[in-house]
Enzyme design. Structure first.
Site, PDB file in Angstrom:
ATOM      1  N   CYS A   1     -17.746   1.213  31.279  1.00 25.07           N
ATOM      2  CA  CYS A   1     -17.327   0.997  32.654  1.00 25.07           C
ATOM      3  C   CYS A   1     -16.071   1.847  32.857  1.00 25.07           C
ATOM      4  CB  CYS A   1     -17.011  -0.484  32.852  1.00 25.07           C
ATOM      5  SG  CYS A   1     -16.078  -0.818  34.347  1.00 25.07           S
TER       6      CYS A   1
ATOM      7  N   TYR B   1     -19.390  -5.356  -9.594  1.00 22.04           N
ATOM      8  CA  TYR B   1     -19.242  -6.599 -10.354  1.00 22.04           C
ATOM      9  C   TYR B   1     -20.033  -6.466 -11.648  1.00 22.04           C
ATOM     10  CZ  TYR B   1     -17.403  -8.975  -6.229  1.00 22.04           C
ATOM     11  OH  TYR B   1     -16.637  -9.363  -5.166  1.00 22.04           O
TER      12      TYR B   1
ATOM     13  N   CYS C   1     -11.130  -3.314  35.111  1.00 25.52           N
ATOM     14  CA  CYS C   1     -12.302  -4.197  35.115  1.00 25.52           C
ATOM     15  C   CYS C   1     -11.898  -5.560  34.544  1.00 25.52           C
ATOM     16  CB  CYS C   1     -13.419  -3.588  34.275  1.00 25.52           C
ATOM     17  SG  CYS C   1     -14.880  -4.644  34.161  1.00 25.52           S
TER      18      CYS C   1
ATOM     19  N   LYS D   1     -33.711 -17.956  -5.566  1.00 26.02           N
ATOM     20  CA  LYS D   1     -33.472 -17.250  -4.307  1.00 26.02           C
ATOM     21  C   LYS D   1     -33.272 -18.251  -3.184  1.00 26.02           C
ATOM     22  CE  LYS D   1     -35.173 -13.182  -3.434  1.00 26.02           C
ATOM     23  NZ  LYS D   1     -34.615 -11.884  -3.037  1.00 26.02           N
TER      24      LYS D   1
ATOM     25  N   CYS E   1     -17.856  -5.609  37.428  1.00 23.16           N
ATOM     26  CA  CYS E   1     -17.036  -5.185  38.557  1.00 23.16           C
ATOM     27  C   CYS E   1     -17.748  -4.204  39.477  1.00 23.16           C
ATOM     28  CB  CYS E   1     -15.713  -4.588  38.068  1.00 23.16           C
ATOM     29  SG  CYS E   1     -15.906  -2.957  37.317  1.00 23.16           S
TER      30      CYS E   1
ATOM     31  N   GLU F   1     -23.592  -5.051 -10.631  1.00 22.59           N
ATOM     32  CA  GLU F   1     -24.105  -4.839  -9.279  1.00 22.59           C
ATOM     33  C   GLU F   1     -23.074  -4.113  -8.427  1.00 22.59           C
ATOM     34  OE1 GLU F   1     -27.103  -6.048  -9.117  1.00 22.59           O
ATOM     35  OE2 GLU F   1     -27.645  -6.262  -6.995  1.00 22.59           O
TER      36      GLU F   1
ATOM     37  N   ASP G   1     -26.093  -9.363  -3.686  1.00 21.42           N
ATOM     38  CA  ASP G   1     -27.122  -8.600  -2.995  1.00 21.42           C
ATOM     39  C   ASP G   1     -26.687  -7.148  -2.846  1.00 21.42           C
ATOM     40  OD1 ASP G   1     -29.518  -8.160  -1.851  1.00 21.42           O
ATOM     41  OD2 ASP G   1     -29.085  -9.164   0.043  1.00 21.42           O
TER      42      ASP G   1
ATOM     43  N   PHE H   1       2.202   1.930  -3.358  1.00 18.27           N
ATOM     44  CA  PHE H   1       1.113   2.441  -4.189  1.00 18.27           C
ATOM     45  C   PHE H   1       0.872   3.920  -3.893  1.00 18.27           C
ATOM     46  CE2 PHE H   1      -3.326   3.428  -5.018  1.00 18.27           C
ATOM     47  CZ  PHE H   1      -3.451   3.001  -6.332  1.00 18.27           C
ATOM     48  N   ASP H   2       0.802   4.237  -2.596  1.00 20.52           N
ATOM     49  CA  ASP H   2       0.575   5.637  -2.220  1.00 20.52           C
ATOM     50  C   ASP H   2       1.700   6.524  -2.729  1.00 20.52           C
ATOM     51  OD1 ASP H   2      -1.666   4.778  -0.989  1.00 20.52           O
ATOM     52  OD2 ASP H   2      -0.835   4.810   1.035  1.00 20.52           O
TER      53      ASP H   2
ATOM     54  N   ARG I   1     -30.705   2.013 -11.210  1.00 20.08           N
ATOM     55  CA  ARG I   1     -31.822   1.442 -11.926  1.00 20.08           C
ATOM     56  C   ARG I   1     -33.032   2.375 -11.936  1.00 20.08           C
ATOM     57  NH1 ARG I   1     -34.027  -4.482 -11.056  1.00 20.08           N
ATOM     58  NH2 ARG I   1     -35.769  -3.861  -9.780  1.00 20.08           N
TER      59      ARG I   1
ATOM     60  N   LYS J   1     -26.150 -14.373  -7.422  1.00 19.65           N
ATOM     61  CA  LYS J   1     -27.030 -13.211  -7.343  1.00 19.65           C
ATOM     62  C   LYS J   1     -26.512 -12.338  -6.207  1.00 19.65           C
ATOM     63  CE  LYS J   1     -31.870 -11.866  -7.456  1.00 19.65           C
ATOM     64  NZ  LYS J   1     -31.809 -10.799  -6.468  1.00 19.65           N
TER      65      LYS J   1
ATOM     66  N   CYS K   1     -21.408  -1.368  36.481  1.00 14.27           N
ATOM     67  CA  CYS K   1     -20.860  -2.387  35.587  1.00 14.27           C
ATOM     68  C   CYS K   1     -21.253  -3.774  36.094  1.00 14.27           C
ATOM     69  CB  CYS K   1     -19.336  -2.259  35.527  1.00 14.27           C
ATOM     70  SG  CYS K   1     -18.552  -3.627  34.659  1.00 14.27           S
TER      71      CYS K   1
ATOM     72  N   LYS L   1     -28.932 -17.789 -16.559  1.00 10.79           N
ATOM     73  CA  LYS L   1     -29.240 -17.085 -17.804  1.00 10.79           C
ATOM     74  C   LYS L   1     -29.055 -18.023 -18.986  1.00 10.79           C
ATOM     75  CE  LYS L   1     -27.510 -12.832 -15.782  1.00 10.79           C
ATOM     76  NZ  LYS L   1     -26.414 -11.876 -15.670  1.00 10.79           N
TER      77      LYS L   1
ATOM     78  N   SER M   1     -36.158  -6.597 -13.574  1.00 11.75           N
ATOM     79  CA  SER M   1     -35.797  -7.520 -12.505  1.00 11.75           C
ATOM     80  C   SER M   1     -36.076  -8.938 -12.986  1.00 11.75           C
ATOM     81  CB  SER M   1     -36.555  -7.192 -11.233  1.00 11.75           C
ATOM     82  OG  SER M   1     -37.923  -7.230 -11.503  1.00 11.75           O
TER      83      SER M   1
ATOM     84  N   ASP N   1       0.839  -1.198   0.000  1.00 13.20           N
ATOM     85  CA  ASP N   1       0.000   0.000   0.000  1.00 13.20           C
ATOM     86  C   ASP N   1       0.874   1.248   0.000  1.00 13.20           C
ATOM     87  OD1 ASP N   1      -1.931  -1.857   0.242  1.00 13.20           O
ATOM     88  OD2 ASP N   1      -2.823  -1.066   2.091  1.00 13.20           O
TER      89      ASP N   1
ATOM     90  N   GLU O   1     -24.641 -17.647 -12.392  1.00 16.85           N
ATOM     91  CA  GLU O   1     -23.866 -16.600 -11.712  1.00 16.85           C
ATOM     92  C   GLU O   1     -24.417 -16.445 -10.304  1.00 16.85           C
ATOM     93  OE1 GLU O   1     -24.352 -13.025 -14.025  1.00 16.85           O
ATOM     94  OE2 GLU O   1     -23.995 -14.113 -15.886  1.00 16.85           O
TER      95      GLU O   1
HETATM   96  S1  IVH Z   1     -29.248 -10.082 -14.394  1.00 21.99           S
HETATM   97  C1  IVH Z   1     -32.915  -8.685 -16.795  1.00 21.99           C
HETATM   98  N1  IVH Z   1     -27.252 -11.021 -12.926  1.00 21.99           N
HETATM   99  O1  IVH Z   1     -30.798  -9.092  -9.099  1.00 21.99           O
HETATM  100  C2  IVH Z   1     -31.757  -9.197 -16.042  1.00 21.99           C
HETATM  101  N2  IVH Z   1     -28.880  -9.625 -11.903  1.00 21.99           N
HETATM  102  O2  IVH Z   1     -34.118  -9.137  -9.841  1.00 21.99           O
HETATM  103  C3  IVH Z   1     -31.612  -8.688 -14.666  1.00 21.99           C
HETATM  104  N3  IVH Z   1     -28.494  -9.199  -9.536  1.00 21.99           N
HETATM  105  O3  IVH Z   1     -31.989  -6.170 -10.547  1.00 21.99           O
HETATM  106  C4  IVH Z   1     -30.315  -8.728 -14.043  1.00 21.99           C
HETATM  107  N4  IVH Z   1     -26.661 -10.381  -9.359  1.00 21.99           N
HETATM  108  O4  IVH Z   1     -29.787  -6.010  -9.304  1.00 21.99           O
HETATM  109  C5  IVH Z   1     -28.381 -10.269 -12.969  1.00 21.99           C
HETATM  110  N5  IVH Z   1     -25.464 -11.910 -11.714  1.00 21.99           N
HETATM  111  C6  IVH Z   1     -26.570 -11.157 -11.765  1.00 21.99           C
HETATM  112  C7  IVH Z   1     -27.084 -10.491 -10.640  1.00 21.99           C
HETATM  113  C8  IVH Z   1     -28.245  -9.736 -10.743  1.00 21.99           C
HETATM  114  C9  IVH Z   1     -27.527  -9.613  -8.720  1.00 21.99           C
HETATM  115  C10 IVH Z   1     -29.627  -8.332  -9.134  1.00 21.99           C
HETATM  116  C11 IVH Z   1     -29.891  -7.184 -10.059  1.00 21.99           C
HETATM  117  C12 IVH Z   1     -31.306  -7.358 -10.541  1.00 21.99           C
HETATM  118  C13 IVH Z   1     -31.874  -8.327  -9.567  1.00 21.99           C
HETATM  119  C14 IVH Z   1     -32.830  -9.278 -10.256  1.00 21.99           C
END
Ligand code: IVH
Length: 674
Positions: free
Chosen positions: A434, A230, A439, A321, A419, A180, A119, A37-38, A138, A117, A416, A297, A83, A34, A115
């Site tokens: 405390c 990502y 303690c 899910k 103690c 994401e 969050d 890099f800095d 979005r 999903k 506390c 997909k 979605s 680091d 892939e």
């Molecule tokens: S594809 C039409 N790939 O999950 C295709 N979505 O309800 C939609 N998400 O809104 C997205 N990882 O925010 C895709 N590898 C991934 C994802 C991903 C997370 C989220 C994304 C999307 C929601 C799907």
């Protein structure tokens, strides 16, 4: 030096910095420290300050720019951001697969890409001339908000890419990437520690924290939060698919320098998809970020087009899910714990409940304000959630027919619980503390922290042993651990010759722990794992650190006035200086050694394809990188080796066409051997 020369020097520095940003923020595999890099960054800043006419928008120094003045403008998406339809069981997934195959027709070859999903929140990035031009949330799916100034601060988002890269990825210089934005768990925990220290409510989960962060009007705050991006879609300028197949698109995005989640796989059958889901669920708790399922997909863009959309979601993709890791249970009582800094934390004692395969009996309530915010009474039913880590949270009080409210209000203790000393709450702080520096709870928690896996890793130094060591007066400060004898240990309950020897061995071994661990182990307020590492890197020795002024300390990444003050205060106190001296006498490491990786495969680029007999893709990648090599997603003339396993596809053909040597797993293992 002439202006031309300076311009060239600046551009070459930028290229270097971009490369190291990529190594660090995208590949998680830095080649330099680091501090180094800095150093590069400071050189560039200096040159740019001397030659403001040579500053360009895509310079790595320009990630944090001006604030958006009027909030965020609304911009229409090139094509709607939809979605996905969810499936939540094997049966539903099989139904979905059947529908896809029916619609595709009997002769169509259906192949999927699986892939994770992630969050977080979805984001569209527009590039013009290979430079980041715009980042859109979005929004309602049709129109998003222009959060470009904030997205620019995310280090895994390339600000620009060379013509070479675009060419080797097969990408036009105007394009769109969708993906994401997530907040890694480490960053999330750090944010909450910080919020707590400042008396603010902790953020509920990394997704909310990421979404809130991307919409703040302070780019420098966004930069500190360490968000990650990502990529999972590559589109043309006009919103068409940029590649004929999704797996090709992912490889191209990786080649372009985007972070593409390494956990992805082709699947020819629904059973293969289910296997991927099972593995994902198994890995879920060990990732550094949260996922809430798997996205499947259809690989072929042409087939995607034919399958089309139902209302708001594509027919060609589905989100499997995971079952929510949440549950409802009753708060039997509230206990107060004293931490190693003397902080009092209320903890809910719960009727044991199963949350995502783990039995939960306690959940932290953070502080008195949090109890107030939840409106929590003892006897209430609460919804608890478990994130990627194992520590569960109380999300809300449940109040319905099946779950009547509790009765008893919780009063924070005035003394506390360990103690009996006075408990105080400093003005402006959320926490009670405390006041007693001696303690016993503080010492106990400090010892447990010191011995824990991520600190000095002293196996066998668990709570039962620590409590006995303290009760028998054998350990009064951390440094006493290093003068324990077998004789002393044998006086403890349930410790025989064998375990005494093992513990002494572990304590001895801990003397080898690097300086940053020792620093982390001291328990200086606000000095977590990452900060300790940065400090060790920068100062190189305990002595240099002890002598550093607040100003010196603030030169280090991530160290602000609050942290620097805490460090200076710590070393100012006599008992802490004594502790440090005794640890020095015990022979702990007080100087930092740069952890050097092997350089056997330095400069060599590998491409992995197909299924290897023993190693997973990640394991193979780790081996190559540990030996100094690089793994790329696509084969080009610059590739040194293609490692091919079973069912290797187009990459193998390409390697043969280009005359790139093809090796198998065994040959790779031979190569990386020391
Ligand atoms: S594809 C039409 N790939 O999950 C295709 N979505 O309800 C939609 N998400 O809104 C997205 N990882 O925010 C895709 N590898 C991934 C994802 C991903 C997370 C989220 C994304 C999307 C929601 C799907």
């Amino acid at each position: 030096m002439g202006e031309m020369n300076i311009a060239r020097q600046i551009e070459s520095l930028r290229e270097k910095i971009r490369h190291h940003e990529y190594r660090y923020y995208v590949l998680d595999s830095p080649e330099i420290s680091d501090a180094e890099f800095d150093g590069l960054m400071r050189q560039l800043q200096k040159l740019e300050a001397e030659h403001p006419e040579l500053v360009t928008e895509d310079s790595p120094t320009r990630r944090v720019g001006g604030k958006p003045k009027e909030g965020f403008a609304k911009v229409r998406h090139s094509r709607p951001m939809l979605s996905l339809d969810n499936v939540t069981s094997e049966e539903e997934l099989r139904d979905w697969d059947r529908r896809v195959r029916e619609l595709a027709g009997a002769h169509a070859k259906v192949e999927y890409v699986c892939e994770y999903k992630l969050d977080g929140l979805s984001m569209a990035l527009h590039y013009r001339d290979g430079k980041l031009a715009r980042g859109l949330t979005r929004g309602d799916g049709e129109t998003g908000e222009d959060v470009t100034t904030n997205v620019r601060t995310i280090r895994s988002v390339p600000l620009s890419m060379s013509k070479d890269k675009l060419e080797s990825a097969g990408m036009a210089s105007n394009f769109e990437v969708r993906g994401e934005i997530v907040m890694p768990l480490k960053a999330f925990d750090r944010l909450n520690v910080e919020r707590e220290e400042r008396g603010l409510q902790p953020a509920a989960n990394p997704r909310n924290a990421a979404a809130g962060t991307i919409r703040t009007l302070e780019p420098n705050i966004v930069a500190q939060r360490r968000l990650d991006f990502y990529a999972y879609f590559a589109l043309t300028e006009t919103g068409e698919d940029a590649f004929a197949e999704q797996d090709e698109a992912l490889e191209a995005l990786a080649t372009l320098g985007f972070r593409v989640n390494e956990h992805r796989d082709a699947a020819k059958t629904v059973d293969a998809v289910l296997q991927f889901v099972a593995r994902a669920e198994e890995r879920r708790n060990r990732l550094g970020y949260e996922i809430d399922g798997v996205v499947v997909k259809v690989n072929s863009a042409a087939l995607q087009k034919r399958l089309g959309y139902t209302g708001r979601a594509p027919r060609w993709a589905a989100a499997y899910k995971f079952a929510a890791r949440a549950s409802v249970t009753q708060v039997e009582s509230i206990r107060v714990q004293v931490g190693r800094t003397g902080k009092l934390t209320p903890v809910a004692v719960l009727t044991p409940a199963e949350v995502g395969g783990v039995t939960v009996t306690h959940a932290t309530l953070h502080n008195a304000d949090e109890i107030e915010r939840l409106g929590l009474l003892i006897g209430d039913y609460v919804r608890i959630e478990r994130g990627g880590d194992v520590i569960p949270k109380v999300v809300e009080v449940v109040d319905d027919e099946a779950h009547p409210r509790g009765h008893r209000k919780f009063h924070f203790p005035e003394k506390c619980p360990e103690c009996g000393s006075e408990v105080v709450r400093a003005p402006g702080e959320a926490d009670y503390r405390c006041v007693n520096v001696d303690c016993p709870a503080r010492l106990r928690e400090s010892l447990l922290h010191f011995g824990s896996r991520s600190v000095m890793n002293i196996e066998g130094l668990g709570e039962a042993v620590v409590v006995q060591l303290m009760e028998n007066g054998l350990v009064k400060t951390i440094s006493d651990l290093y003068s324990l004898t077998e004789e002393q240990l044998l006086t403890l309950e349930r410790i025989g010759k064998k375990s005494a020897g093992a513990l002494l061995g572990e304590i001895e071994k801990s003397k080898e722990a690097p300086l940053d661990r020792v620093l982390f182990g001291l328990g200086i307020r606000f000095v977590g794992e990452r900060t300790a590492q940065a400090l060790a890197d920068e100062f190189g020795s305990m002595d240099a650190l002890m002598e550093a002024s607040q100003e010196d300390l603030e030169q280090v990444n991530d160290v602000g006035p609050r942290v620097s003050e805490s460090i200076v205060e710590f070393f100012h106190e006599k008992r802490n200086r004594n502790l440090v001296e005794r640890l020095r006498e015990a022979g702990l490491r007080f100087t930092a050694e740069k952890r050097r990786r092997s350089s056997k495969l330095e400069g060599r680029t590998f491409v992995l394809t197909g299924t290897l007999p023993n190693l997973t893709r990640e394991e193979a990648k780790e081996k190559i990188e540990a030996a100094g090599g690089r793994v790329s997603g696509s084969v080009s003339k610059k590739t040194n080796y293609v490692v091919a396993g079973e069912e290797a596809g187009s990459k193998l053909d390409k390697a043969r066409a280009l005359g790139v040597p093809v090796i198998d797993e065994a040959a790779l293992v031979e190569m990386v051997k020391g």
